[in-house]
Design a protein around this motif. Sequence first.
Motif, PDB file in Angstrom:
ATOM      1  N   ASN A 199      -2.910  11.442   7.949  1.00 52.73           N
ATOM      2  CA  ASN A 199      -3.238  10.335   7.039  1.00 52.73           C
ATOM      3  C   ASN A 199      -2.463   9.056   7.308  1.00 52.73           C
ATOM      4  OD1 ASN A 199      -5.158  11.744   5.561  1.00 52.73           O
ATOM      5  ND2 ASN A 199      -3.729  12.357   3.946  1.00 52.73           N
ATOM      6  N   LEU A 200      -1.209   9.176   7.734  1.00 53.92           N
ATOM      7  CA  LEU A 200      -0.361   7.986   7.850  1.00 53.92           C
ATOM      8  C   LEU A 200      -0.968   6.886   8.734  1.00 53.92           C
ATOM      9  CD1 LEU A 200       3.198   9.592   7.921  1.00 53.92           C
ATOM     10  CD2 LEU A 200       2.309   8.046   6.177  1.00 53.92           C
ATOM     11  N   PRO A 201      -1.484   7.202   9.936  1.00 55.67           N
ATOM     12  CA  PRO A 201      -2.070   6.130  10.760  1.00 55.67           C
ATOM     13  C   PRO A 201      -3.355   5.555  10.160  1.00 55.67           C
ATOM     14  CG  PRO A 201      -1.537   8.077  12.085  1.00 55.67           C
ATOM     15  CD  PRO A 201      -1.455   8.485  10.652  1.00 55.67           C
ATOM     16  N   VAL A 202      -4.011   6.317   9.267  1.00 48.91           N
ATOM     17  CA  VAL A 202      -5.241   5.837   8.631  1.00 48.91           C
ATOM     18  C   VAL A 202      -4.912   4.956   7.430  1.00 48.91           C
ATOM     19  CG1 VAL A 202      -7.380   6.534   7.469  1.00 48.91           C
ATOM     20  CG2 VAL A 202      -6.497   7.897   9.371  1.00 48.91           C
ATOM     21  N   VAL A 203      -4.025   5.442   6.564  1.00 51.32           N
ATOM     22  CA  VAL A 203      -3.639   4.694   5.358  1.00 51.32           C
ATOM     23  C   VAL A 203      -2.793   3.481   5.723  1.00 51.32           C
ATOM     24  CG1 VAL A 203      -2.312   4.821   3.200  1.00 51.32           C
ATOM     25  CG2 VAL A 203      -3.776   6.734   3.889  1.00 51.32           C
TER      26      VAL A 203
ATOM     27  N   VAL B  65       0.886  -1.168   0.000  1.00 53.31           N
ATOM     28  CA  VAL B  65       0.000   0.000   0.000  1.00 53.31           C
ATOM     29  C   VAL B  65       0.920   1.214   0.000  1.00 53.31           C
ATOM     30  CG1 VAL B  65      -1.735   1.321   1.253  1.00 53.31           C
ATOM     31  CG2 VAL B  65      -1.860  -1.177   1.236  1.00 53.31           C
ATOM     32  N   GLN B  66       0.888   1.960  -1.099  1.00 59.24           N
ATOM     33  CA  GLN B  66       1.739   3.139  -1.216  1.00 59.24           C
ATOM     34  C   GLN B  66       0.953   4.388  -0.819  1.00 59.24           C
ATOM     35  OE1 GLN B  66       4.416   5.443  -4.603  1.00 59.24           O
ATOM     36  NE2 GLN B  66       2.591   4.352  -5.253  1.00 59.24           N
ATOM     37  N   TYR B  67       1.601   5.267  -0.074  1.00 67.77           N
ATOM     38  CA  TYR B  67       1.010   6.576   0.221  1.00 67.77           C
ATOM     39  C   TYR B  67       1.706   7.584  -0.681  1.00 67.77           C
ATOM     40  CZ  TYR B  67      -0.301  10.801   2.805  1.00 67.77           C
ATOM     41  OH  TYR B  67      -0.792  12.041   3.156  1.00 67.77           O
TER      42      TYR B  67
ATOM     43  N   THR C 181       2.731   0.621   3.480  1.00 57.67           N
ATOM     44  CA  THR C 181       3.907  -0.242   3.607  1.00 57.67           C
ATOM     45  C   THR C 181       5.091   0.372   2.876  1.00 57.67           C
ATOM     46  OG1 THR C 181       3.294  -1.481   1.616  1.00 57.67           O
ATOM     47  CG2 THR C 181       2.490  -2.317   3.729  1.00 57.67           C
ATOM     48  N   TYR C 182       4.793   1.392   2.067  1.00 59.02           N
ATOM     49  CA  TYR C 182       5.824   1.979   1.206  1.00 59.02           C
ATOM     50  C   TYR C 182       5.426   3.418   0.889  1.00 59.02           C
ATOM     51  CZ  TYR C 182       7.858   2.951  -3.458  1.00 59.02           C
ATOM     52  OH  TYR C 182       8.476   3.525  -4.524  1.00 59.02           O
ATOM     53  N   MET C 183       6.385   4.324   0.950  1.00 62.16           N
ATOM     54  CA  MET C 183       6.109   5.702   0.542  1.00 62.16           C
ATOM     55  C   MET C 183       7.410   6.368   0.124  1.00 62.16           C
ATOM     56  SD  MET C 183       5.488   7.828   4.112  1.00 62.16           S
ATOM     57  CE  MET C 183       5.727   9.458   3.395  1.00 62.16           C
ATOM     58  N   ALA C 184       7.271   7.410  -0.682  1.00 61.87           N
ATOM     59  CA  ALA C 184       8.430   8.195  -1.098  1.00 61.87           C
ATOM     60  C   ALA C 184       8.268   9.606  -0.569  1.00 61.87           C
ATOM     61  CB  ALA C 184       8.551   8.206  -2.621  1.00 61.87           C
TER      62      ALA C 184
ATOM     63  N   ARG D  38       7.614   4.517  14.729  1.00 64.00           N
ATOM     64  CA  ARG D  38       7.069   3.687  13.643  1.00 64.00           C
ATOM     65  C   ARG D  38       5.548   3.734  13.615  1.00 64.00           C
ATOM     66  NH1 ARG D  38      11.077   0.192  15.605  1.00 64.00           N
ATOM     67  NH2 ARG D  38       9.510  -1.192  16.532  1.00 64.00           N
ATOM     68  N   GLU D  39       4.934   3.811  14.775  1.00 63.60           N
ATOM     69  CA  GLU D  39       3.464   3.913  14.832  1.00 63.60           C
ATOM     70  C   GLU D  39       2.981   5.210  14.186  1.00 63.60           C
ATOM     71  OE1 GLU D  39       0.816   1.988  15.648  1.00 63.60           O
ATOM     72  OE2 GLU D  39       2.350   0.428  15.623  1.00 63.60           O
ATOM     73  N   ALA D  40       3.759   6.282  14.341  1.00 70.00           N
ATOM     74  CA  ALA D  40       3.383   7.562  13.723  1.00 70.00           C
ATOM     75  C   ALA D  40       3.352   7.448  12.202  1.00 70.00           C
ATOM     76  CB  ALA D  40       4.349   8.665  14.153  1.00 70.00           C
TER      77      ALA D  40
END
Length: 629
Positions: A280-284, A242-244, A287-290, A364-366
């Motif tokens: 958004n990060l805790p909702v989305v 899942v990419q953000y 597994t991967y983002m740039a 990491r949770e953030a």
Amino acid sequence: MSDSQSLIQNRPPSVANLFLERIEATPDGEAYRYPVPPASGEGPDEWRSYTWGEAARRVFAIAAGLMDLGVRPEERVAIASGTRADWILCDLGVLCAGAATTTVYPSTNAEETAYILADSESRVLIAEDAGQLAKARECRAQLPDLAHVVVIEAEGAVAAEGDPEGWVLSLDELRKRGEAYLEEHPEAVKETVGALRSDQLATLIYTSGTTGRPKGVRLPHDAWSYMAKAIAATELVRADDVQYLWLPLAHVFGKVLTAAQIEVGHVTAVDGRVDKIIENLPVVRPTYMAAVPRIFEKVYNGVAAKARAGGGAKYKIFKWASGVAREYAKVTQDNFRRTGTASAPAGLKMKHAVADKLVYAKLREAFGGRLRACVSGSAALAPEIGYFFAGAGVHILEGYGLTESSAASFVNPGEAYRTGTVGKPLPGTEVRIAEDGEILLRGPGIMQGYHRLPEKTAEVLEEDGWFHTGDIGELSEDGYLRITDRKKDLIKTSGGKYIAPAEVEGQFKAVCPYVSNILVHGADRNYCTALIALDEPTIMGWAEEHGMGGKSYAEVVGSDEVHKLVDGYVQRLNEGLQRWQTIKKFRILPRDLDIEHGELTPSLKLKRPAVEKEFGHLIEEMYAGAREA
């Protein structure tokens, strides 16, 4: 020949072809997630999805709608919008119509927007909202080729007096025209995609540039097809990821991620609102983002500020944990390089386990708690910040590329990543280091040239395909690249010593948790100086704790207390530098640098000439009365 080499060499001519393959392979698979704000305006966004099949219906309708408007292969269709799912669908619609996308940052002013639209000879502009429409309308007299403006958010974006008939239409209206066109010509889109050639123009991206007018970089269909296959071959992304995606899609870094996703088929959650990233990060739960380095710097500074606000004991624990993280990352990466195992001594492992419970797990949770890897690009990440995140379990894989090389020329390989380097070249990309240290690249991702600028093209692109990047770098024996600096940014002091300002600036960002931006100056001078901008949330938090609550940002950064604070960090920086690199004087800027004032590019790179011009009086002040050698 390896499987990955075979895939790259036998790639289809276009990402549009890959899109058709993806639709056929996983029509019911989830493709894109997008946020929908609540009708009341209060509360969290609702996230909705498109499957690949649903995305295809929209893309085909947009493509057919453009054909119905008279857009022909390789003609330009501009997109001026923030990052959103509609941007991707419109871009795919342009490609499936055989046309070429001109990308325009939504923050670009009317004058420069008009220049890009005119220079690219764009026939249609897809505008995000009434504000983007207004820019085109303001300059319509300069845009004889612009036949239509299609507006994504139609509210308030209506035809005005003086507009030619049919000049403004909504995205919904374009799709309806396309649906009607497809009823009469059901195979029109597939036939157009089938006729695409790999050398046809697919994208025209105007470099934001640190000086002068932007140049249009011509990228053919083959560049994106190659990028999609090459990134997939690195196994950097997986089908279950899942990419953000929040990066500007007008920038080549964001754009290349959309091509790779189509090849791999993973889910992408799309939202370009930078102020929503933390929410958004805790909702989305990606597994991967740039991201660009500034985002990681802000996260690091924010975590440090939160620890400091928690009292002396918490801040002491954070500083200890930061040191453990860096030591752990350096030891494990070095051991992996030598033995293939990311091992650490028992004592360090025990300290790391304690620090993980106290600090790293919360960090990491953030990020959502599932982040497997981050890719950092567009500018250099300070190694000490990279080591901190690596040791905390947030693996930042630095990469390297330019608009002229379709973004991704190098990337760090998975477990074998090395902080402080940009990794190895993508399969199919060649690299050479010139005698003066300049990095030269050759491969399918390299541009065709600058649009209507053959002289500028000849300056950087050799006849045999080697592209001069303008960056200075070093290759390790096993192929890892380390970027030293921009060739044009190297400073030569009046004493004849060369200094890489970005290297010094990166080290300062690692030692000072309050810095937002820094510019080191010293060309033709006998010592180095610095202009320093401070991060408003963190320095205002410090001010509150030190009896300066209620004062403005300008008052705080102009105070003797803050000057003394920053001076301490400058002295710490200087301890690790060669004598000629040290910062002898500095000035704290009365405001942060930003895109609006033209001091940062939309990808948050520093525009040195613009900053030096705006704050030249402060630079001269630091050299006033000094004897120049």
